[in-house]
Write a protein that holds these residues in place. Structure first.
Motif, PDB file in Angstrom:
ATOM      1  N   ARG A 242      23.496  37.561  30.822  1.00  0.00           N
ATOM      2  CA  ARG A 242      24.937  37.458  30.991  1.00  0.00           C
ATOM      3  C   ARG A 242      25.309  38.063  32.339  1.00  0.00           C
ATOM      4  O   ARG A 242      24.543  38.826  32.939  1.00  0.00           O
ATOM      5  CB  ARG A 242      25.674  38.171  29.860  1.00  0.00           C
ATOM      6  CG  ARG A 242      25.466  39.656  29.837  1.00  0.00           C
ATOM      7  CD  ARG A 242      25.233  40.235  28.472  1.00  0.00           C
ATOM      8  NE  ARG A 242      24.125  39.621  27.780  1.00  0.00           N
ATOM      9  CZ  ARG A 242      22.843  39.992  27.965  1.00  0.00           C
ATOM     10  NH1 ARG A 242      22.538  40.920  28.862  1.00  0.00           N
ATOM     11  NH2 ARG A 242      21.879  39.409  27.298  1.00  0.00           N
ATOM     12  N   TRP A 243      26.522  37.721  32.808  1.00  0.00           N
ATOM     13  CA  TRP A 243      26.961  38.212  34.101  1.00  0.00           C
ATOM     14  C   TRP A 243      28.484  38.344  34.109  1.00  0.00           C
ATOM     15  O   TRP A 243      29.168  37.797  33.250  1.00  0.00           O
ATOM     16  CB  TRP A 243      26.501  37.278  35.219  1.00  0.00           C
ATOM     17  CG  TRP A 243      27.076  35.888  35.166  1.00  0.00           C
ATOM     18  CD1 TRP A 243      28.200  35.425  35.807  1.00  0.00           C
ATOM     19  CD2 TRP A 243      26.569  34.772  34.432  1.00  0.00           C
ATOM     20  NE1 TRP A 243      28.414  34.098  35.522  1.00  0.00           N
ATOM     21  CE2 TRP A 243      27.419  33.666  34.679  1.00  0.00           C
ATOM     22  CE3 TRP A 243      25.458  34.574  33.589  1.00  0.00           C
ATOM     23  CZ2 TRP A 243      27.223  32.403  34.114  1.00  0.00           C
ATOM     24  CZ3 TRP A 243      25.263  33.314  33.022  1.00  0.00           C
ATOM     25  CH2 TRP A 243      26.134  32.247  33.288  1.00  0.00           C
ATOM     26  N   ALA A 244      29.013  39.083  35.074  1.00  0.00           N
ATOM     27  CA  ALA A 244      30.452  39.247  35.225  1.00  0.00           C
ATOM     28  C   ALA A 244      31.012  38.063  36.003  1.00  0.00           C
ATOM     29  O   ALA A 244      30.438  37.621  36.999  1.00  0.00           O
ATOM     30  CB  ALA A 244      30.774  40.551  35.959  1.00  0.00           C
ATOM     31  N   ASP A 245      32.148  37.545  35.536  1.00  0.00           N
ATOM     32  CA  ASP A 245      32.748  36.360  36.144  1.00  0.00           C
ATOM     33  C   ASP A 245      33.599  36.778  37.346  1.00  0.00           C
ATOM     34  O   ASP A 245      34.832  36.763  37.314  1.00  0.00           O
ATOM     35  CB  ASP A 245      33.593  35.612  35.105  1.00  0.00           C
ATOM     36  CG  ASP A 245      34.038  34.250  35.611  1.00  0.00           C
ATOM     37  OD1 ASP A 245      33.469  33.770  36.609  1.00  0.00           O
ATOM     38  OD2 ASP A 245      34.964  33.682  35.006  1.00  0.00           O
ATOM     39  N   ASN A 246      32.895  37.156  38.409  1.00  0.00           N
ATOM     40  CA  ASN A 246      33.561  37.547  39.656  1.00  0.00           C
ATOM     41  C   ASN A 246      32.699  37.077  40.831  1.00  0.00           C
ATOM     42  O   ASN A 246      31.837  36.212  40.656  1.00  0.00           O
ATOM     43  CB  ASN A 246      33.814  39.063  39.690  1.00  0.00           C
ATOM     44  CG  ASN A 246      32.537  39.868  39.491  1.00  0.00           C
ATOM     45  OD1 ASN A 246      31.429  39.393  39.761  1.00  0.00           O
ATOM     46  ND2 ASN A 246      32.683  41.094  39.024  1.00  0.00           N
ATOM     47  N   ARG A 247      32.897  37.636  42.000  1.00  0.00           N
ATOM     48  CA  ARG A 247      32.200  37.135  43.184  1.00  0.00           C
ATOM     49  C   ARG A 247      30.696  37.322  43.113  1.00  0.00           C
ATOM     50  O   ARG A 247      29.920  36.465  43.545  1.00  0.00           O
ATOM     51  CB  ARG A 247      32.749  37.830  44.447  1.00  0.00           C
ATOM     52  CG  ARG A 247      32.138  37.317  45.751  1.00  0.00           C
ATOM     53  CD  ARG A 247      32.708  38.065  46.947  1.00  0.00           C
ATOM     54  NE  ARG A 247      32.374  39.468  46.948  1.00  0.00           N
ATOM     55  CZ  ARG A 247      31.224  39.972  47.431  1.00  0.00           C
ATOM     56  NH1 ARG A 247      30.303  39.168  47.924  1.00  0.00           N
ATOM     57  NH2 ARG A 247      31.000  41.273  47.398  1.00  0.00           N
ATOM     58  N   THR A 248      30.232  38.441  42.582  1.00  0.00           N
ATOM     59  CA  THR A 248      28.805  38.770  42.624  1.00  0.00           C
ATOM     60  C   THR A 248      28.096  38.625  41.287  1.00  0.00           C
ATOM     61  O   THR A 248      26.870  38.562  41.244  1.00  0.00           O
ATOM     62  CB  THR A 248      28.602  40.218  43.107  1.00  0.00           C
ATOM     63  OG1 THR A 248      29.183  41.114  42.146  1.00  0.00           O
ATOM     64  CG2 THR A 248      29.234  40.441  44.470  1.00  0.00           C
TER      65      THR A 248
END
Length: 334
Positions: A242-248
């Motif tokens: 999973r990942w954060a829904d932002n630039r990085t």
């Protein structure tokens, strides 16, 4: 990225590549070639305002494909990952070795009309022609009202805009595309990069079970670059990560409001990227990535992210899972 450095690119580390400005090449069908930086979790460092020069060759490939490459005979689908820092300029000399009109058009960066890569602005390469395109980038700047004008940092992409039609429809369909990264200084750099392009019912112009299998060792920092092309709606899903829904794709602190996701829309013209630690919290194994539109995954829009053990050995059950994937019949759902 002096042109003379291209020939020795496979023998240089990613850390040395950022120092010399050379472009690195990857394996066809696996991760795309990269404009390398440094390994692991080290922060990005670069001098402000440098101009990086690279020669890219547009070539016809077997099977009716076309690709971009860093040297004659090295075209890949996707093309090389082009990577700069905010404030840098990328000067691309595009050599058209084909008998087709084509170009190279970027998303997310600054350019003049003569570097637009579109026939609208008479910006393209005729068959056999060499042309230089200049792409610039800039950092965010303060604006009135405690606001900021955004900079160029992001996960972008580039593609043909001239083959077949004035929008490059034939060129994109045949493989003339690649990833473009603009980093902000201080960004964490990955150990590995994977480029995934959803185009109609294909991934990197392939369908399962012939889609790319991406590999990393447990704990390695992996950067995914996802790009959409074609005419269909898609979503990108990565199993067990999973990942954060932002630039990085990473949270900037405990108060960062970014949603944490494992599935994101990937539609024509869109792109995003993120970093994960391979197997974090779940361990090694054969993990799937695919379009989550059900009849698309049934039809062959799926592949494998193989997370090996930390020492590079094959984890239990992974070989069997790969064989099951390769033997599975993908058909369009009803």
């Amino acid at each position: 990225m002096d042109d003379h450095a291209v020939g020795s690119q496979r023998h240089l580390s990613r850390r040395s590549l950022i120092a010399t400005g050379a472009l690195a090449a990857g394996a066809l069908g696996a991760s795309a070639p990269t404009l390398g930086d440094a390994f692991g979790g080290s922060p990005a460092r670069a001098a402000a305002g440098v101009t990086k020069k690279v020669t890219i060759y547009a070539e016809q490939m077997p099977g009716g494909l076309f690709g971009y490459g860093l040297a004659p005979g090295q075209a890949t689908v996707p093309g090389p990952v082009l990577e700069i820092y905010e404030g840098d300029t990328l000067e691309i000399t595009l050599v058209n070795t084909t008998d087709q009109r084509l170009s190279i058009h970027p998303h997310g960066v600054d350019y003049s009309t003569d570097s637009d890569g579109s026939p609208l602005n008479a910006s393209f390469n005729n068959p056999g022609e060499t042309r230089t395109y200049v792409w610039r980038s800039h950092e965010m700047v303060a604006a009135a009202g405690r606001r900021y004008m955004p900079g160029s940092a992001g996960y972008w992409h580039y593609h043909d805009h001239a083959m077949g039609t004035d929008h490059g429809t034939a060129g994109v369909a045949k493989g003339l595309y690649g990833a473009l990264i603009v980093r902000r200084r201080g960004d964490i750099l990955p150990d590995k990069q994977f480029t995934v392009v959803f185009h109609d019912m294909t991934i990197n112009n392939r369908m399962a079970p012939d889609t790319p299998m991406f590999e990393a060792n447990l704990g390695q920092r992996v950067e995914w670059l996802a790009i959409g092309h074609g005419n269909l709606f898609h979503t990108f899903h990565l199993h067990a990560h999973r990942w954060a829904d932002n630039r990085t794709g990473m949270l900037e602190g405990p108060a960062d409001p970014s949603l944490v996701i494992d599935n994101k829309d990937l539609n024509p013209g869109s792109s995003f990227g993120f970093q994960v630690l391979a197997g974090e919290g779940v361990g090694p194994g054969a993990w799937m990535y695919h379009c989550h539109v059900q009849n698309h995954s049934d039809g062959g829009m799926a592949g494998i992210f193989l997370v090996r053990n930390a020492d590079g050995s094959m984890p239990p059950g992974a070989e069997e899972a790969i064989h099951r994937f390769q033997g599975h019949t993908h058909t369009h759902g009803s």
